[in-house]
Design an enzyme around this catalytic site. Structure first.
Site: not given
Ligand code: F6R
Length: 334
Positions: A330, A223, A94, A48, A239
């Site tokens: 998460k 990823e 997130t 994102s 540098h």
């Molecule tokens: C990409 C991925 C991660 C999420 C990141 C933020 O597929 O799984 O890079 O994008 O952990 O999560 P979101 O995008 O849901 O805010």
């Protein structure tokens, strides 16, 4: 596992559909007059985040308004109500992005959420704040065309640029030049595969205004291919990091991400590095775009980077789609 490849190769199609969809969705929002803003703040993590970097690459040298990217849990103090804050989280769950969104609300900064659901959608809907809804069920990093079109639709009038028109023309240009995307991507994936088997770690070097494909390449290798990969920005790496090539560790294989608008000063710096690499037996490759115009060039480079990372995953025998450790993190934080 072929799902990711399909997403990558269908990017122009999804982008073209998204341009129409989000232009309409944004037109239905009630937002302050674009002329009241002196800049935009785009906040988001990982998949994102990358679309914000893409728009900065595309627009920052052509707009008099600031494009500020945020990947923190706090907003800098100087951000005020003259900035449009776009809080981007594909999942809507997130923590970093949610905190930024709430801090923006607390500080009376005009905010728009871009999300497929989660907390972010729930909070913004409860408070009657503007939200752009993304389709559910896509890995965030594969939602790149949706995120890009949504953010472009939201920020275009503030930046005083026709970003959606530019993206549309970029898709048309790309359609005529797409042939080598898959073949270039597969060829580089095979070279990197053999380097990785020899314990070399990909190091991706990029420069403005092509930072988004270079950084995307690094994160997609992480990823999709599930290996380490690092990103360095020219000219800064010359540098400091440049001293490492003469040392005892021979750990990296290098890819330069290069676009059409490569200034002479950058060419010279890359040439110096290439000579240094030849002397020190460091393997390196170039990833070039296919286009004339910058927007198309960025899209073609991103598509190639995506293809390389997915093909590399398949060569390494891993499924590109799941990102279990990110999911575990998460859950741990929840
Ligand atoms: C990409 C991925 C991660 C999420 C990141 C933020 O597929 O799984 O890079 O994008 O952990 O999560 P979101 O995008 O849901 O805010």
């Amino acid at each position: 596992s072929s799902g990711m490849l399909l997403h990558a190769l269908s990017m122009p199609k999804y982008l073209s559909e998204s341009i129409v969809r989000y232009k309409e969705d944004v037109s239905k929002l009630t937002l302050p007059d674009p002329s009241t803003f002196d800049g935009v703040v785009i906040s988001g993590m990982g998949g994102s985040f990358i679309s914000g970097l893409f728009l900065q690459d595309l627009a920052s040298d052509r707009s008099s308004k600031a494009i500020i990217l945020n990947r923190d849990v706090r907003l800098p103090r100087f951000i005020d109500e003259k900035k449009l804050l776009v809080a981007v989280s594909y999942s809507g769950n997130t923590e970093e992005t949610l905190r930024i969104y709430l801090e923006g609300l607390r500080r009376n900064i005009p905010v728009v959420a871009v999300t497929s659901g989660g907390e972010l959608a729930a909070v913004s809907e409860k408070l009657g704040k503007p939200v752009i809804r993304l389709p559910p069920g896509i890995p965030p990093r594969a939602a790149f065309p949706h995120l890009t079109a949504a953010i472009a639709a939201l920020t275009s009038s503030v930046l005083g640029l026709d970003l959606l028109g530019e993206l549309r023309r970029a898709i048309d240009e790309l359609a005529k030049r797409e042939d080598s995307v898959l073949s270039d991507g597969l060829a580089l994936s095979r070279l990197l595969f053999s380097d990785v088997q020899n314990n070399l770690t990909p190091l991706i070097y990029g420069y403005s205004p092509y930072l988004s494909p270079a950084y995307r390449f690094k994160t997609q290798i992480n990823e999709n291919s599930k290996i380490h990969a690092f990103f360095g920005e020219l000219p800064e790496v010359n540098h400091n990091e440049i001293m490492g090539w003469n040392g005892v560790l021979k750990s990296f294989t290098v890819v330069f991400v290069r676009g059409r608008e490569e200034p002479k000063y950058m060419e010279a710096r890359i040439e110096f590095l290439e000579n240094l690499f030849d002397k020190n037996n460091i393997r390196f490759y170039n990833l070039h775009g296919n286009c004339e115009k910058r927007a198309c060039e960025l899209l073609s480079l991103i598509m190639k980077a995506d293809v390389v990372s997915i093909a590399l995953a398949l060569l390494l025998g891993v499924d590109p789609t799941p990102v279990d450790t990110i999911t575990q993190l998460k859950k741990f934080l929840d």
